[in-house]
Design a protein around this motif. Structure first.
Motif, PDB file in Angstrom:
ATOM      1  N   GLY A 138       0.848  -1.021  -0.039  1.00 13.93           N
ATOM      2  CA  GLY A 138      -0.001   0.009   0.070  1.00 13.93           C
ATOM      3  C   GLY A 138       0.949   1.204   0.013  1.00 13.93           C
ATOM      4  N   GLN A 139       0.249   2.269  -0.103  1.00 18.25           N
ATOM      5  CA  GLN A 139       0.970   3.526  -0.171  1.00 18.25           C
ATOM      6  C   GLN A 139      -0.022   4.572   0.573  1.00 18.25           C
ATOM      7  OE1 GLN A 139       1.263   4.796  -4.280  1.00 18.25           O
ATOM      8  NE2 GLN A 139       3.115   3.227  -4.526  1.00 18.25           N
TER       9      GLN A 139
ATOM     10  N   TYR B  73      -1.934   6.677   3.168  1.00 17.02           N
ATOM     11  CA  TYR B  73      -2.569   6.364   4.363  1.00 17.02           C
ATOM     12  C   TYR B  73      -2.764   4.829   4.491  1.00 17.02           C
ATOM     13  CZ  TYR B  73      -6.492   6.629   7.554  1.00 17.02           C
ATOM     14  OH  TYR B  73      -7.207   6.239   8.608  1.00 17.02           O
ATOM     15  N   HIS B  74      -2.719   4.186   3.198  1.00 16.61           N
ATOM     16  CA  HIS B  74      -3.074   2.793   3.261  1.00 16.61           C
ATOM     17  C   HIS B  74      -1.768   1.798   3.422  1.00 16.61           C
ATOM     18  CE1 HIS B  74      -7.381   3.410   2.579  1.00 16.61           C
ATOM     19  NE2 HIS B  74      -7.071   4.256   1.717  1.00 16.61           N
ATOM     20  N   ARG B  75      -0.722   2.603   3.803  1.00 23.10           N
ATOM     21  CA  ARG B  75       0.597   1.903   3.998  1.00 23.10           C
ATOM     22  C   ARG B  75       0.854   1.107   4.958  1.00 23.10           C
ATOM     23  NH1 ARG B  75       6.067   3.484   5.842  1.00 23.10           N
ATOM     24  NH2 ARG B  75       7.632   2.592   4.322  1.00 23.10           N
ATOM     25  N   LYS B  76       1.058  -0.356   4.724  1.00 22.97           N
ATOM     26  CA  LYS B  76       1.042  -1.445   5.767  1.00 22.97           C
ATOM     27  C   LYS B  76       2.439  -1.913   5.954  1.00 22.97           C
ATOM     28  CE  LYS B  76      -3.517  -0.711   6.671  1.00 22.97           C
ATOM     29  NZ  LYS B  76      -3.941  -0.024   7.857  1.00 22.97           N
TER      30      LYS B  76
END
Length: 742
Positions: free
Chosen positions: A422-423, A425-428
């Motif tokens: 992800g990238q 805000y959705h980077r995990k």
């Protein structure tokens, strides 16, 4: 070799016994004398003719048939070993003689039959049977006879081959007395007649040759005992009597090797003139093979492992070349021991060399290659518990993996973060799982198939434990009852072999483990501890926590336990207990005060260093280097205990105690020595505490950071959703601890 001359002396004695029998007719006496002279001069056809005529006159005497069989054997160039063995066995049945029943002088007349059988057992490597016969014969020998000397020399050789130098030295002392008294007796009988003077000259020559052999045997015995001061005096006697011959230079090189003078040992080996050696067909010894093997052993001790492997491979090539020569000379022979001279039956050293290669490869970190060598050697030396342990260590090393953390001892960010998805805000961040508890090591195949798997390691360790005699502590608890058949057989053979030397002390007993030196009492206890530690590790890797706990508790009960194995025992027991959900018991094992020593040995004066490699094998004079992944100090070991103690507290939801243990451990070691599992534990603790940003900083910097307490208890409960990710799993003991080879 001494055994060949002994065989000839025994044969001479057999023919002489026929000439001296009272009541024999003049014709029989003349035929017997002619047969003996023809045999001594090498005219075996003429000898056989005289013996055939003698057999027609006296058909009932089995000794004539025995002499005839021996003459046929010598006529064939000593290549019909199996046929001679069968004939002697048939004669033994004919006279209803058994070695166990020799209890009086009436059986002495059959001693030549027993002696010939012992010679054949010797060349077929059946040393226990040969020793049993030799010791019975020794009880009824009359002194000052050539036959008595031959039996003594045979027994000395057998004792040295089976690593019993004390008994060999006892017999050597008897031989020295025989030679001195024999000289005195011979001097009193001077000038009897011409024949007597010739016999005297032959006897004197034999005595001089015997003195040279006695000095060489003494050196071999002192080398096995590692009695270097006494050995130094005998080396001088050997060099004076034998000169710069190959055997004397090899012995001196072995002596310098034991003293740690490796360069001098190499120089002595290189100065030996191997080209002058008669060859394997005459002596049964491949000197080139021994030369390369000894060079390999010396370079192993010098720390030049690749050179050592190179020389061992050269020795294997020479051995294969010798075996091909023997196979060509015995072409067309259906029987295994026929077609080649009897002395060459001992020439093949392939399995001893494979044993050496395997041990060396294991030490330099090539476990799969070592496994291939040792699995071939174990087919011959299957009663050696050390060898089974080495095979298990090959399996463990092959399945352990070679991560950067283990090879370099440095924590790596790659060991913590598996990937990022992800990238924005959705980077995990996906954390790597360190759990090895449910690893499948084979693909459904049988565990008994000899491959380098953990399942096969468990079988090897079980074999090693079964081959050891019963533990004394268990024996006391069971009122001395024995549950090990191997132990009983070894003890009985040891007691029987003490009839010659007269030593019956319990401390003198040993457990044979060919091709390496036998296991003495202290070595046996050390080996038992190593096997139990390795068994606990393998059981944990296979997920058998109950068996692992059993092995770890037995290990901790051993009386003489090294500091390193005690440390591993507590760790393995704690992990097994955690898997069994007995966390309180595990915490008692993880107490840092349990660690008081992490040394690899029990005492500095222990002379167990050369015990893994048989005769003339590498000895690690400077000791083994501690692996980087293993704690090199008590402080580092206690820090490792605290890391694991923190994970145990975490399982009980005692997060404050876990955090204290974690930071206390981190303060005891350098930052680069903190394992990645400890960093993952810190991440989990911060998530439980609600400090998500601090957890991310710990992952980013790859180091422990001081925690910040949050005031809201509600925030502390939010990260509970992360629990299914199994954040505690990375703190499993196998990732912290590795089995150390002794």
């Amino acid at each position: 070799m001494s055994d060949n001359s002994a065989a000839e002396q025994g044969t001479e004695g057999k023919h002489e016994s026929n000439t001296s029998t009272s009541g024999v007719a003049d014709q029989e006496k003349e035929l017997a004398t002619d047969a003996f002279r023809a045999f001594s001069s090498g005219n075996y056809d003429t000898c056989l003719q005289h013996l055939t005529s003698l057999q027609e006159v006296n058909k009932d005497d089995y000794k004539i048939a025995m002499n005839k069989a021996i003459a046929e054997f010598y006529k064939s160039g000593q290549t019909t070993t199996v046929t001679l063995k069968q004939i002697l066995a048939a004669m033994k049945k004919q006279v209803h003689a058994a070695v166990e029943e020799i209890d009086g002088l009436d059986d002495v007349e059959n001693s030549f039959l027993y002696y010939n059988q012992a010679i054949i057992h010797y060349h077929m490597r059946q040393y226990t049977e040969a020793i049993t016969i030799g010791e019975k014969l020794y009880q009824f020998l009359e002194p000052f006879e050539k036959f008595a000397q031959a039996v003594c020399f045979l027994l000395v050789d057998l004792y040295l081959l089976t690593f019993q130098p004390e008994k060999a030295l006892h017999l050597i002392a008897v031989l020295e007395k025989l030679t001195i008294q024999g000289n005195n007796k011979n001097g009193k009988n001077e000038g009897a007649n011409k024949e007597g003077s010739n016999q005297k000259a032959e006897y004197i020559a034999m005595i001089e040759a015997a003195k040279s052999k006695i000095h060489q045997y003494k050196v071999r015995a002192y080398i096995q005992m590692k009695s270097l001061k006494t050995c130094k005096r005998e080396i001088k006697s050997v060099m004076n009597t034998a000169g710069n011959s190959a055997p004397s230079l090899f012995l001196k090189s072995n002596f310098e090797y034991l003293r740690g003078n490796y360069r001098k040992a190499v120089k002595l080996l290189n100065s030996s003139n191997i080209a002058e050696h008669p060859g394997v067909m005459k002596t049964g010894e491949c000197v080139r093979c021994m030369f390369w093997n000894n060079l390999g052993c010396i370079h192993f001790s010098m720390g030049k492992h690749n050179l050592g492997i190179f020389y061992f491979k050269k020795a294997l090539q020479e051995n294969d070349h010798t075996c091909s020569q023997l196979a060509a000379s015995g072409a067309g022979q259906a029987k295994k021991f026929s077609g080649i001279p009897m002395c060459t039956l001992l020439a093949n050293k392939r399995y001893e060399l494979l044993y050496n290669c395997g041990i060396q490869l294991l030490h330099i970190g090539r476990p799969l290659a070592a496994f291939e060598c040792l699995i071939e050697a174990v087919q011959v030396y299957h009663s050696n518990p050390r060898l089974w342990l080495r095979l298990a260590e090959c399996c463990v090393a092959a399945n352990k993996g070679t991560s950067e953390q283990e090879t370099k001892g440095l924590p790596s960010k790659k060991g913590i973060v598996q990937s990022i998805v992800g990238q924005g805000y959705h980077r995990k961040i996906i954390l790597a799982s360190q759990s090895t508890q449910n690893t499948v090591y084979n693909d459904g195949q049988s565990a008994a198939i000899p491959v380098a798997s953990m399942e096969f390691a468990a079988i090897c360790l079980r074999n090693a434990l079964l081959l050891l005699p019963e533990d004394q502590q268990e024996a006391k608890s069971e009122n001395g009852s024995k549950n090990s058949s191997q132990s009983g057989s070894v003890e009985s053979s040891s007691e029987g072999s003490e009839a010659c030397s007269g030593k019956g002390h319990e401390g003198d007993k040993f457990i044979p483990s060919p091709p390496s030196s036998p296991l003495r009492k202290q070595e046996l206890e050390n080996l038992r501890c190593s096997i139990l530690a390795c068994s606990a590790y393998v059981a944990l890797a296979l997920g058998d926590s109950l068996l692992a706990l059993n092995h770890a508790e037995k290990l901790l009960q051993q009386l003489k336990l090294s500091g390193s194995l005690k440390f591993l025992g507590h760790l393995y027991a704690a992990e097994a207990l955690i898997s069994l959900d007995r966390i309180s018991d595990a915490i008692s094992h993880l107490n840092p005060e349990n660690v008081t020593d992490v040394s690899l040995g029990i005492s500095s004066n222990e002379q167990d260093q050369g015990s893994d490699k048989g005769e003339n094998e590498p000895m690690e004079s400077s000791g083994k280097q501690t692996p980087l992944c293993y704690p090199n100090s008590v402080m580092a070991a206690r820090a490792m205990m605290l890391f694991n103690l923190g994970s145990a507290y975490c399982l009980r939801s005692e997060y404050e105690k876990a955090r204290k243990c974690l930071h206390q451990a981190a303060s005891m070691v350098q930052t680069k020595e903190i394992p990645p599992e400890a960093i993952l534990l810190a991440v989990y603790l911060e998530l439980q505490n609600g400090n998500t940003q601090l957890a991310l900083q710990i992952i980013k910097r790859n180091q422990l950071l001081p925690s910040v307490k949050t005031l809201s208890p509600d925030v502390r409960k939010k990260p509970a959703a992360f629990q299914p990710v199994q954040p505690i799993q990375p703190i499993q003991m196998p990732a912290f601890t590795t089995v150390q080879r002794k």
